[in-house]
Scaffold this motif. Structure first.
Motif, PDB file in Angstrom:
ATOM      1  N   VAL A 279      -2.770 -20.361   8.887  1.00 46.78           N
ATOM      2  CA  VAL A 279      -1.801 -19.301   8.642  1.00 46.78           C
ATOM      3  C   VAL A 279      -1.758 -18.368   9.847  1.00 46.78           C
ATOM      4  N   GLU A 280      -2.919 -18.068  10.374  1.00 46.54           N
ATOM      5  CA  GLU A 280      -2.975 -17.198  11.551  1.00 46.54           C
ATOM      6  C   GLU A 280      -2.238 -17.836  12.729  1.00 46.54           C
ATOM      7  N   ALA A 281      -2.454 -19.124  12.878  1.00 45.84           N
ATOM      8  CA  ALA A 281      -1.806 -19.830  13.981  1.00 45.84           C
ATOM      9  C   ALA A 281      -0.289 -19.770  13.830  1.00 45.84           C
ATOM     10  N   ILE A 282       0.157 -19.916  12.610  1.00 43.18           N
ATOM     11  CA  ILE A 282       1.600 -19.882  12.372  1.00 43.18           C
ATOM     12  C   ILE A 282       2.164 -18.504  12.715  1.00 43.18           C
ATOM     13  N   LYS A 283       1.430 -17.487  12.305  1.00 41.37           N
ATOM     14  CA  LYS A 283       1.901 -16.132  12.604  1.00 41.37           C
ATOM     15  C   LYS A 283       2.019 -15.929  14.102  1.00 41.37           C
ATOM     16  N   LYS A 284       1.054 -16.448  14.791  1.00 41.72           N
ATOM     17  CA  LYS A 284       1.095 -16.304  16.241  1.00 41.72           C
ATOM     18  C   LYS A 284       2.294 -17.044  16.830  1.00 41.72           C
ATOM     19  N   GLU A 285       2.535 -18.191  16.267  1.00 46.57           N
ATOM     20  CA  GLU A 285       3.666 -18.991  16.715  1.00 46.57           C
ATOM     21  C   GLU A 285       4.976 -18.223  16.504  1.00 46.57           C
ATOM     22  N   LEU A 286       5.077 -17.580  15.359  1.00 49.85           N
ATOM     23  CA  LEU A 286       6.284 -16.808  15.061  1.00 49.85           C
ATOM     24  C   LEU A 286       6.443 -15.666  16.057  1.00 49.85           C
ATOM     25  N   GLN A 287       5.309 -15.047  16.322  1.00 48.43           N
ATOM     26  CA  GLN A 287       5.304 -13.932  17.259  1.00 48.43           C
ATOM     27  C   GLN A 287       5.883 -14.356  18.607  1.00 48.43           C
ATOM     28  N   GLU A 288       5.428 -15.529  19.044  1.00 54.91           N
ATOM     29  CA  GLU A 288       5.909 -16.028  20.329  1.00 54.91           C
ATOM     30  C   GLU A 288       7.362 -16.476  20.257  1.00 54.91           C
ATOM     31  N   MET A 289       7.671 -17.116  19.174  1.00 54.29           N
ATOM     32  CA  MET A 289       9.019 -17.637  18.982  1.00 54.29           C
ATOM     33  C   MET A 289      10.068 -16.526  19.058  1.00 54.29           C
ATOM     34  N   TYR A 290       9.713 -15.383  18.494  1.00 61.51           N
ATOM     35  CA  TYR A 290      10.681 -14.287  18.458  1.00 61.51           C
ATOM     36  C   TYR A 290      10.342 -13.159  19.435  1.00 61.51           C
ATOM     37  N   ALA A 291       9.518 -13.477  20.416  1.00 60.46           N
ATOM     38  CA  ALA A 291       9.063 -12.437  21.350  1.00 60.46           C
ATOM     39  C   ALA A 291      10.235 -11.712  21.997  1.00 60.46           C
ATOM     40  N   ASP A 292      11.242 -12.493  22.413  1.00 57.60           N
ATOM     41  CA  ASP A 292      12.391 -11.882  23.071  1.00 57.60           C
ATOM     42  C   ASP A 292      13.132 -10.931  22.143  1.00 57.60           C
ATOM     43  N   GLU A 293      13.321 -11.370  20.931  1.00 60.78           N
ATOM     44  CA  GLU A 293      14.035 -10.539  19.964  1.00 60.78           C
ATOM     45  C   GLU A 293      13.240  -9.283  19.648  1.00 60.78           C
ATOM     46  N   ILE A 294      11.963  -9.457  19.495  1.00 62.80           N
ATOM     47  CA  ILE A 294      11.125  -8.321  19.126  1.00 62.80           C
ATOM     48  C   ILE A 294      11.187  -7.253  20.217  1.00 62.80           C
ATOM     49  N   GLY A 295      11.103  -7.692  21.455  1.00 64.46           N
ATOM     50  CA  GLY A 295      11.175  -6.749  22.563  1.00 64.46           C
ATOM     51  C   GLY A 295      10.147  -5.636  22.416  1.00 64.46           C
ATOM     52  N   ASP A 296      10.628  -4.406  22.461  1.00 59.78           N
ATOM     53  CA  ASP A 296       9.658  -3.311  22.321  1.00 59.78           C
ATOM     54  C   ASP A 296       9.704  -2.694  20.927  1.00 59.78           C
ATOM     55  N   ASN A 297      10.350  -3.385  20.036  1.00 61.38           N
ATOM     56  CA  ASN A 297      10.359  -2.914  18.652  1.00 61.38           C
ATOM     57  C   ASN A 297       8.934  -2.998  18.093  1.00 61.38           C
ATOM     58  N   SER A 298       8.490  -1.918  17.501  1.00 63.06           N
ATOM     59  CA  SER A 298       7.123  -1.980  16.977  1.00 63.06           C
ATOM     60  C   SER A 298       7.103  -1.947  15.459  1.00 63.06           C
ATOM     61  N   ASP A 299       8.264  -1.649  14.860  1.00 64.96           N
ATOM     62  CA  ASP A 299       8.272  -1.517  13.405  1.00 64.96           C
ATOM     63  C   ASP A 299       8.583  -2.864  12.750  1.00 64.96           C
ATOM     64  N   TYR A 300       7.667  -3.756  12.926  1.00 65.25           N
ATOM     65  CA  TYR A 300       7.895  -5.056  12.302  1.00 65.25           C
ATOM     66  C   TYR A 300       6.569  -5.648  11.830  1.00 65.25           C
ATOM     67  N   GLN A 301       6.684  -6.586  10.926  1.00 65.23           N
ATOM     68  CA  GLN A 301       5.496  -7.289  10.450  1.00 65.23           C
ATOM     69  C   GLN A 301       5.806  -8.776  10.379  1.00 65.23           C
ATOM     70  N   ILE A 302       4.775  -9.547  10.572  1.00 65.96           N
ATOM     71  CA  ILE A 302       4.973 -10.993  10.433  1.00 65.96           C
ATOM     72  C   ILE A 302       4.091 -11.499   9.307  1.00 65.96           C
ATOM     73  N   GLU A 303       4.676 -12.291   8.463  1.00 65.19           N
ATOM     74  CA  GLU A 303       3.905 -12.809   7.346  1.00 65.19           C
ATOM     75  C   GLU A 303       4.287 -14.258   7.087  1.00 65.19           C
ATOM     76  N   SER A 304       3.298 -15.058   6.719  1.00 63.27           N
ATOM     77  CA  SER A 304       3.580 -16.451   6.400  1.00 63.27           C
ATOM     78  C   SER A 304       2.742 -16.865   5.203  1.00 63.27           C
ATOM     79  N   VAL A 305       3.341 -17.518   4.276  1.00 58.63           N
ATOM     80  CA  VAL A 305       2.612 -17.879   3.055  1.00 58.63           C
ATOM     81  C   VAL A 305       2.926 -19.309   2.631  1.00 58.63           C
TER      82      VAL A 305
END
Ligand code: SF4
Ligand code: SF4
Lengths: 321, 225, 460
Positions: free
Chosen positions: A66-92
């Protein structure tokens, strides 16, 4: 406007356009964004095995996975996230539509954004409970907040939309959809097209209607739109009413095309309570899969009764993303 | 020798046989435990009795149960074997003659040719049972020397009796052998799995009660054995 | 005496231990430790002495080695009549051997015993109805699993499962709050379509207390909504307990008798607290078996009965259809050929064979029996915990073949299966063999078929 946005992603490129819209919206309206991915279907009884929705492979995916997936998501959307800090990533783990709904409820989301989750992409999922019906359709039906489905690139940002198509079947749910469409149109200053498709196939199976009978029905429907919806609008006249006969989803699609619709707002067709009966999918699903613009499905008043339609902090900022 | 074997030895053997079996039944019943077996033997007794009877009756008659009907061949052999084992010695004229002489009572008897036929059938059935043990992989894997020994113990009195009856070679020898074998068998019964002549009933009654009381007997028509 | 950190003779009573087990992917370390786990032979001997009573001893002793039980076992048939799959052989070579050696067995032997007890027998008890002596391997394997569990030789998933029951009183990590919240959620989600729908929690003196399977709140809360809709349509005065709502019992599969007791007592406590007229359980076989059939014995209730009358969901459905509480729209009856999966736990071992036929007579126009059927039906192939154990996936999949053939022979493509285990097995069967078979619980089918009284219809 949307304090909390739940972006439900399949973590595949199919959701890239939806991602773009979700992040854009979050930025514009200062929303906190919840990036959510249901990665695995529980399987094999009480066992620990899970079928990965993307690979279709079954395995025991432990907590580390699950942790690995979250990290993957983080990278996948890194560009979109940019400097936005008000976000959370969750995978279940879970049945996707169920978990999206659960999360939306838990987080009290104001808007769910998702990709089309077309059926082709979830071969396991649709057969999983031996029930036909896509994740999107089920989320659209169950959610208490508007569900924005983006399956194609969205050329303009939401707040530049100039044509919003509201398709109604005069159900209670449609009223909620209307509230959303109207308030949104008013807020961003776009034109609102109030549209109803006279479903002749369903009304008079087997017997052809006389033209004047159809005319009469159309006139009646137009009046109904006025009584039900127009009467509720204040200080707003940038709208048009249209009623056409045909198969609802086809007519809506044609209409949206003709009017250069940027967004279609509708409710989940309430008469299609049972997704198994609608083998081809509900009207919403058909529209979503074929429309060239995003579709918002709104079924309940909870989050749209009094939308705070003024962007808070950045109300004056007009450029946006 | 003959006197001893048919006198004190016979009494001892029968004594061991009867007392042994009674003890086995008593131990069986004492070893039942409502909570461990998960059957309320003393509550819902009527359901228990009904279940027990159904369970025994279905299985005591040839083809009385789904299980028997599923395998007609072995069922046929099996019942012939057991019928012969049980009825031949009980109703044989010679045995009853002896009973009358020693104990002053006798049972109903069957004619010698009938007994002869029964014995032969029993032996033939036994032969097929042995064949089956050797031929079928699923039985072979279960079979050990012990099974053959017990079968021999069971069959020996019949074979020797038959030989004696037909006076093959030396009547006296076969008669002695017959009596010894018979007594060995009687003694063996309570101490080996031959004790199933009573424990069959115990086990069937128990399982019948289990199904009769707990596993569905109170709902619907009961187990269709 | 060597015991592992994860694999040992201890029971799982803390979240730390449970989480450690869960973190061990596929039980890799767990099974590794098992290879070093010493057998506590003294304990084994004393346990045998205390618990191996005349019934089992006699069965072990008098088995005639006749092999009549061989082809009663679906695993024997599914494995090309492998003699090692003969029920009698399986038990004689394991429990029989332990008894013979008076508990003096080693690690390797115990691992073989574990593999046999969980991958070569689903405790379906079919063999018991084909043995002339009534020797019931299902019961004996149940006992043997208890021995294995007490020695720490138990499949990883079941160690986790019984830990869940010990900690959460549910087979999955669902707290009372989660559960109550799920009920609220489902009522919310479905009340638009079913006006007035409610899921009353902890209502005292209701007619029905409903209990279910933790997987429903965990993954398929629709099932709860469906149950609620049907009770609602039938006009039942019903409730669910906030605690003691879990009817299933993986501890029974694991052979953890102490946890079995804890689990059923939580349900019985709810019965005593809420005093319903009766309890209705969900469409689950082993849940019914454990809470209604065997449970009273674990809890030491001398009548052998649950504190209030308890019935299986199919009994409630049959009753509701019989009395007209639920009415089937004749036009919506199932028209295609349909067959019914007799669950071992409530049909063979629970006597509900006729009830299920009654239901089928109300809802199906072309009902096809499997052969054999009723109390002689074969196990679905996934019973007794078989479905959930990764270590035995191959064996489980092989075992599915018998049920598959039975289903195909009926010509029906729809299988009604009011049991979570059978349901799972048939679903997995479709995953493996892809025959185009569909499977369903009763609830969703019924909802599509019942006539909705005018006053319960949604407004528009
Ligand atoms: S209980 Fe069922 S699975 Fe186990 S040995 Fe008997 S028939 Fe086979
Ligand atoms: S049928 Fe019964 S007696 Fe015969 S081998 Fe099987 S368990 Fe033993």
């Amino acid at each position: 406007m949307f304090e909390k946005i739940l972006f439900a992603t399949t973590a595949t490129p199919a959701c890239d356009h939806a991602a773009h819209v979700a992040f854009d919206l979050a930025k514009k309206y200062n929303s906190s964004l919840h990036l959510f991915h249901v990665f695995g279907l529980p399987s094999h009884g009480f066992g620990q095995q899970v079928t990965d929705v993307r690979t279709g492979k079954a395995d025991d995916y432990g907590t580390r996975y699950v942790e690995a997936i979250k990290k993957e998501l983080q990278e996948m959307y890194a560009d979109e996230i940019g400097d936005n800090s008000d976000y959370q990533i969750e995978s279940v783990i879970g049945v996707p539509h169920r978990e999206v709904l659960r999360m939306a409820r838990k987080e009290n989301a104001d808007l769910i954004v998702m990709g089309a989750h077309s059926r082709q992409e979830e071969p396991g999922a649709t057969r999983y409970r031996s029930v036909v019906g896509s994740t999107m359709q089920r989320v659209a039906k169950g959610a208490r907040c508007p569900v924005l489905i983006v399956s194609r690139p969205c050329t303009t940002c939401l707040w530049y939309f100039s044509n919003i198509i509201f398709g109604t079947d005069f159900s209670k749910a449609s009223y909620s959809a209307f509230l959303f469409a109207y308030q949104l149109a008013k807020e961003i200053g776009s034109k609102l097209w109030l549209f109803h498709a006279l479903d002749i196939s369903a009304m008079h199976a087997g017997k052809t209607l006389e033209q004047d009978e159809i005319e009469a029905q159309i006139a009646k429907a137009k009046q109904k739109i006025k009584d039900t919806y127009v009467s509720q609008m204040t200080d707003y006249d940038n709208y048009e009413i249209d009623v056409l006969e045909g198969i609802p989803y086809v007519e809506i699609l044609k209409y949206a095309r003709a009017k250069n619709g940027d967004l279609i707002v509708m409710s989940h067709h309430t008469r299609e309570v049972d997704p198994e009966q609608a083998l081809l999918g509900s009207t919403v699903e058909q529209v979503v899969l074929r429309a060239s613009c995003p579709v918002a499905s709104v079924n309940r008043p909870d989050k749209v009764a009094d939308l705070k339609l003024t962007p808070q902090a950045d109300a004056t900022e007009s450029e946006g993303g | 020798m003959y006197e001893f074997l048919t006198g004190p030895a016979a009494i001892a053997a029968s004594g061991i046989f009867f007392i042994g079996l009674i003890v086995r039944v008593i131990f069986y019943i004492r070893g039942l435990h409502w909570q461990m077996d998960r059957v309320t033997y003393t509550v819902n007794v009527s359901y228990g009795i009904k279940g027990a009877l159904r369970s025994v009756i279905a299985w005591i008659f040839p083809f009385g149960s789904v299980g028997w009907r599923a395998k007609p061949g072995i069922t046929f052999m099996f019942f012939i074997f057991h019928f012969g084992l049980l009825f031949t010695p009980l109703f044989l004229q010679a045995h009853n003659f002896l009973l009358k002489e020693r104990w002053g009572f006798s049972l109903w008897t069957i004619s010698d040719p009938a007994a002869d036929l029964l014995t032969i059938l029993t032996l033939v059935a036994a032969f097929f049972l042995v064949l089956r043990r050797i031929a079928l992989a699923e039985v072979r894997i279960l079979t050990s020397v012990y099974d053959y020994v017990l079968l021999a113990v069971t069959v020996a009195p019949f074979l020797t009796g038959l030989l004696a009856f037909h006076q093959v070679w030396n009547y006296h020898f076969w008669l002695m052998a017959h009596i010894i074998c018979g007594e060995i068998m009687l003694i063996c019964i309570p101490f080996t799995k031959l004790s199933h002549i009573v424990l069959f009933f115990c086990s069937r009654v128990q399982l019948g009660m289990d199904f009769g009381i707990k596993r569905g007997g109170m709902k619907g028509k009961g187990f269709a054995w | 005496m060597a015991e592992g950190k994860l694999c040992n003779r201890k029971t799982v009573d803390t979240k730390e231990y449970l989480n450690a087990l869960l973190a061990d992917k596929s039980g890799k370390q767990y099974y590794k430790e098992m290879e070093e786990l010493d057998v506590d032979t003294d304990k084994l001997r004393t346990t045998l002495k205390a618990s191996l009573k005349s019934r089992l001893r006699t069965w072990l002793e008098i088995c005639a080695h006749c092999g009549m039980c061989a082809d009663s076992c679906f695993l024997y048939l599914a494995n090309n009549r492998d003699p090692e799959q003969v029920p009698s052989f399986k038990i004689q070579s394991t429990l029989g051997e332990i008894v013979k050696r008076k508990g003096n067995v080693d690690n390797k032997f115990m691992r073989m015993v574990m593999d046999t007890a969980w991958s070569k027998c689903t405790c379906c008890s079919r063999c018991g109805s084909f043995c002339p002596f009534g020797i019931d391997m299902g019961i004996m394997f149940g006992y043997l699993r208890g021995l294995c569990f007490s020695q720490g030789f138990v499949p990883w998933e079941l160690k986790i499962g019984t830990g869940m029951h010990r900690i959460f009183r549910a087979q999955m990590d669902i707290t009372s709050e989660d559960w109550v919240d799920t009920c609220e959620w489902m009522a919310e989600e479905y009340e638009d379509d079913w006006p007035g729908l409610a899921i009353p929690v902890d209502k005292v003196n209701a007619d029905i207390m409903y209990t279910l399977n933790a997987r429903e709140p965990k993954h398929y809360p629709e099932d709860i909504a469906e149950a609620a809709i049907l009770f609602h349509l039938a006009g039942e005065n019903w409730t669910v307990p906030s605690e003691g709502w879990e009817q299933t019992n993986l501890a029974m599969f694991a052979g953890d008798w102490a946890a079995c007791k804890m689990q059923v007592e939580s349900v019985y406590d709810a019965m005593n607290r809420l005093k319903p007229k009766r309890m209705v359980g969900t469409e689950c076989g082993h849940a019914h078996r454990s809470t209604v059939i065997e449970g009273p014995y674990w809890a030491g209730l001398e009548t052998g009965k649950t504190p209030v009358k308890s019935i299986h969901y199919v009994e409630w459905v049959a009753e509701a259809l019989r009395t007209g509480k639920l009415k089937i729209d004749p036009a919506k009856k199932i028209k295609e050929p349909v067959t019914y999966q007799d669950s071992c736990n409530y049909i063979r071992n629970g006597g509900l064979k006729d009830i299920s036929r009654e239901i089928m007579s109300y809802i199906a126009e072309d009902f096809r029996e499997m052969s054999p059927n009723r109390e002689h039906n074969f196990c679905c192939g996934g019973g007794g915990g078989f479905n959930g154990i990764g270590r035995y996936r191959q064996q489980r999949n092989a075992g599915l073949q018998i049920k598959r053939q039975q289903i195909l022979d009926t010509g029906a493509k729809l299988v009604i299966s009011p049991c979570h285990n059978c349901w799972d097995a048939i679903r997995d069967m479709e995953e493996v063999f892809k025959d185009g078979i569909r499977w369903s619980f009763l609830k969703p089918l019924l909802i599509n078929m019942v006539e909705v009284p005018e006053h319960l219809k949604p407004e528009d």
